[in-house]
Enzyme design. Structure first.
Site, PDB file in Angstrom:
ATOM      1  N   LYS A  53      -1.668   5.119   8.683  1.00 28.38           N
ATOM      2  CA  LYS A  53      -0.853   5.208   7.452  1.00 28.38           C
ATOM      3  C   LYS A  53      -1.763   5.417   6.230  1.00 28.38           C
ATOM      4  CE  LYS A  53       1.538   2.320   4.151  1.00 28.38           C
ATOM      5  NZ  LYS A  53       2.083   1.050   3.729  1.00 28.38           N
TER       6      LYS A  53
ATOM      7  N   LYS B  84      -7.807   1.468  -2.956  1.00 25.24           N
ATOM      8  CA  LYS B  84      -7.442   1.007  -1.599  1.00 25.24           C
ATOM      9  C   LYS B  84      -7.581   2.146  -0.574  1.00 25.24           C
ATOM     10  CE  LYS B  84      -5.063  -0.912   1.787  1.00 25.24           C
ATOM     11  NZ  LYS B  84      -5.411  -2.073   2.561  1.00 25.24           N
TER      12      LYS B  84
ATOM     13  N   THR C  56       0.882  -1.180   0.000  1.00 27.70           N
ATOM     14  CA  THR C  56       0.000   0.000   0.000  1.00 27.70           C
ATOM     15  C   THR C  56       0.911   1.219   0.000  1.00 27.70           C
ATOM     16  OG1 THR C  56      -1.655  -1.157   1.314  1.00 27.70           O
ATOM     17  CG2 THR C  56      -1.805   1.234   1.259  1.00 27.70           C
TER      18      THR C  56
HETATM   19  P1  NAD Z   1       5.927  -5.754   7.354  1.00 30.55           P
HETATM   20  O1  NAD Z   1       6.693  -4.600   7.863  1.00 30.55           O
HETATM   21  O2  NAD Z   1       5.561  -6.878   8.268  1.00 30.55           O
HETATM   22  O3  NAD Z   1       6.730  -6.407   6.093  1.00 30.55           O
HETATM   23  C1  NAD Z   1       7.494  -5.684   5.180  1.00 30.55           C
HETATM   24  C2  NAD Z   1       8.757  -6.487   4.874  1.00 30.55           C
HETATM   25  O4  NAD Z   1       9.523  -5.788   3.894  1.00 30.55           O
HETATM   26  C3  NAD Z   1       9.667  -6.671   6.109  1.00 30.55           C
HETATM   27  O5  NAD Z   1       9.916  -8.049   6.326  1.00 30.55           O
HETATM   28  C4  NAD Z   1      10.937  -5.901   5.738  1.00 30.55           C
HETATM   29  O6  NAD Z   1      12.109  -6.485   6.264  1.00 30.55           O
HETATM   30  C5  NAD Z   1      10.897  -5.980   4.225  1.00 30.55           C
HETATM   31  N1  NAD Z   1      11.694  -4.954   3.546  1.00 30.55           N
HETATM   32  C6  NAD Z   1      11.762  -3.620   3.817  1.00 30.55           C
HETATM   33  N2  NAD Z   1      12.611  -3.016   2.959  1.00 30.55           N
HETATM   34  C7  NAD Z   1      13.076  -3.988   2.120  1.00 30.55           C
HETATM   35  C8  NAD Z   1      13.976  -3.998   1.026  1.00 30.55           C
HETATM   36  N3  NAD Z   1      14.578  -2.868   0.607  1.00 30.55           N
HETATM   37  N4  NAD Z   1      14.244  -5.174   0.414  1.00 30.55           N
HETATM   38  C9  NAD Z   1      13.650  -6.332   0.836  1.00 30.55           C
HETATM   39  N5  NAD Z   1      12.788  -6.394   1.876  1.00 30.55           N
HETATM   40  C10 NAD Z   1      12.494  -5.226   2.499  1.00 30.55           C
HETATM   41  O7  NAD Z   1       4.620  -5.133   6.668  1.00 30.55           O
HETATM   42  P2  NAD Z   1       3.264  -5.914   6.307  1.00 30.55           P
HETATM   43  O8  NAD Z   1       2.313  -5.840   7.424  1.00 30.55           O
HETATM   44  O9  NAD Z   1       3.611  -7.227   5.695  1.00 30.55           O
HETATM   45  O10 NAD Z   1       2.677  -4.934   5.190  1.00 30.55           O
HETATM   46  C11 NAD Z   1       3.197  -4.884   3.880  1.00 30.55           C
HETATM   47  C12 NAD Z   1       2.357  -3.942   3.051  1.00 30.55           C
HETATM   48  O11 NAD Z   1       1.009  -4.410   3.031  1.00 30.55           O
HETATM   49  C13 NAD Z   1       2.316  -2.506   3.619  1.00 30.55           C
HETATM   50  O12 NAD Z   1       2.369  -1.616   2.539  1.00 30.55           O
HETATM   51  C14 NAD Z   1       0.980  -2.453   4.348  1.00 30.55           C
HETATM   52  O13 NAD Z   1       0.446  -1.158   4.399  1.00 30.55           O
HETATM   53  C15 NAD Z   1       0.133  -3.373   3.470  1.00 30.55           C
HETATM   54  N6  NAD Z   1      -0.993  -4.013   4.180  1.00 30.55           N
HETATM   55  C16 NAD Z   1      -0.811  -4.569   5.411  1.00 30.55           C
HETATM   56  C17 NAD Z   1      -1.874  -5.181   6.054  1.00 30.55           C
HETATM   57  C18 NAD Z   1      -1.716  -5.813   7.417  1.00 30.55           C
HETATM   58  O14 NAD Z   1      -2.729  -6.152   8.050  1.00 30.55           O
HETATM   59  N7  NAD Z   1      -0.506  -6.013   7.914  1.00 30.55           N
HETATM   60  C19 NAD Z   1      -3.130  -5.227   5.427  1.00 30.55           C
HETATM   61  C20 NAD Z   1      -3.284  -4.681   4.150  1.00 30.55           C
HETATM   62  C21 NAD Z   1      -2.196  -4.075   3.531  1.00 30.55           C
END
Ligand code: NAD
Length: 302
Positions: A244, A169, A94
């Site tokens: 966010k 979204k 997102t």
């Molecule tokens: P998270 O922080 O758990 O996971 C993100 C991952 O990306 C981490 O493991 C981090 O180490 C990795 N990362 C960061 N920079 C990186 C790079 N340069 N190279 C490789 N890996 C890298 O976040 P999440 O909860 O999995 O959310 C991911 C996305 O999904 C976000 O944009 C969030 O807004 C969206 N989202 C989350 C949810 C939820 O309930 N968690 C629901 C809908 C949408």
């Protein structure tokens, strides 16, 4: 079966990548976190040494990263010019509409097909393969992405051109944030006026006040179906993530001169709630801040 690069194996990406691997695809996974990589390996993915290694022979590249800056960095440094131009690029993070459009334009200039495909549904839906994908991009790219997104979701909807997935979204989540706040204040007021919460739920869920925040995600413990409210607001969708998305919505509204008084107020309230220690709680926990019978400490209080 396809060779897929999956970058970003956090809360959401780990379950999504595991579902692709379970389906028989070769998933070359990369994350900057060692812990995330080890977990991906255990769920059937192949460990890549770097993002460049993951994408080098990929037919599809999927990213699930925290924010726009991570997405720009990964595509500019590790995907463009490193992955075959035959690969379909799918960003499920997102992020702000502006960055999504900028990166897609750069991809197009280098002949990569790309879609933005953010999701609705939390960690449980990512694990279960029941996410809803909102996809922005040209029809041909959408059709290619759809084949993989269907494995990770229960619905894949083409929202329109580039950036339309992100726009859908944040508009959806702005409505969700505002409707949750409205539902919370309504239940608090109903109770103060002497109504039993379950009785009010039974009435409003069959009357014109009916909405998803109330009927499927009631913020009052013990009322309606089981929700995070019944688990002391643990799990679910963190207030920090709602904040966010509301900030992204405000940024997008500003870019088009959109008037969003309710969304803007919801953003302010979630910022205050996060500031007072609510960030990690489910977003429905904002009812505690609204209900003045439950005193939240002011920032700085011990
Ligand atoms: P998270 O922080 O758990 O996971 C993100 C991952 O990306 C981490 O493991 C981090 O180490 C990795 N990362 C960061 N920079 C990186 C790079 N340069 N190279 C490789 N890996 C890298 O976040 P999440 O909860 O999995 O959310 C991911 C996305 O999904 C976000 O944009 C969030 O807004 C969206 N989202 C989350 C949810 C939820 O309930 N968690 C629901 C809908 C949408």
């Amino acid at each position: 079966m396809a060779r897929i690069a999956f970058i970003g194996l956090g809360n959401m990406g780990s379950g999504m990548a595991a579902n692709l691997a379970k389906c028989g695809h070769d998933v070359h996974a990369f994350d900057v976190s060692e812990e995330a990589l080890a977990k991906a390996e255990q769920s059937g993915c192949l460990r890549a040494e770097s993002a460049e290694h993951a994408v080098s022979e990929a037919e599809a590249i999927i990213t699930m990263l925290p924010a726009g800056k991570h997405v720009s960095e990964v595509y500019r440094n590790s995907v463009f010019g490193k992955a075959p131009t035959t690969a379909i690029l799918i960003d499920c993070s997102t992020i702000d509409v502006g960055t999504a459009r900028e990166i897609a334009a750069e991809a197009q200039a280098q002949n990569y097909p790309m879609v933005d495909a953010p999701v609705s549904g939390g960690i449980a839906a990512a694990d279960a393969g029941t996410l809803t994908f909102m996809v922005g991009g040209v029809e041909e790219a959408f059709k290619r992405a759809e084949l993989l997104l269907e494995i990770m979701g229960k619905a894949v909807i083409h929202a329109g051109g580039t950036g339309a997935g992100q726009a859908a979204k944040i508009c959806n989540n702005m409505l969700l944030g505002a409707s949750m706040v409205a539902t919370c204040e309504t239940f608090v007021l109903a109770q103060k006026l002497g109504l039993d919460p379950q009785t009010f739920f039974d009435i409003a869920s069959q009357a014109s006040g009916q909405n998803w925040s109330m009927t499927s995600y009631c913020p009052v413990p013990g009322v309606g179906p089981e929700t995070p409210a019944d688990r002391d607001y643990e799990g679910g969708f963190a207030a920090a993530l709602m904040l966010k998305d509301l900030r992204l919505a405000m940024e997008a509204a500003e870019s088009v001169n959109g008037y969003v008084p309710m969304g803007s107020h919801a953003e302010e309230l979630y910022a205050r709630f996060a500031d007072r220690g609510g960030a990690a709680k489910d977003f429905s926990a904002i009812i505690k801040m609204i209900d003045d019978s439950w005193k939240m400490p002011e920032k700085g209080d011990t």
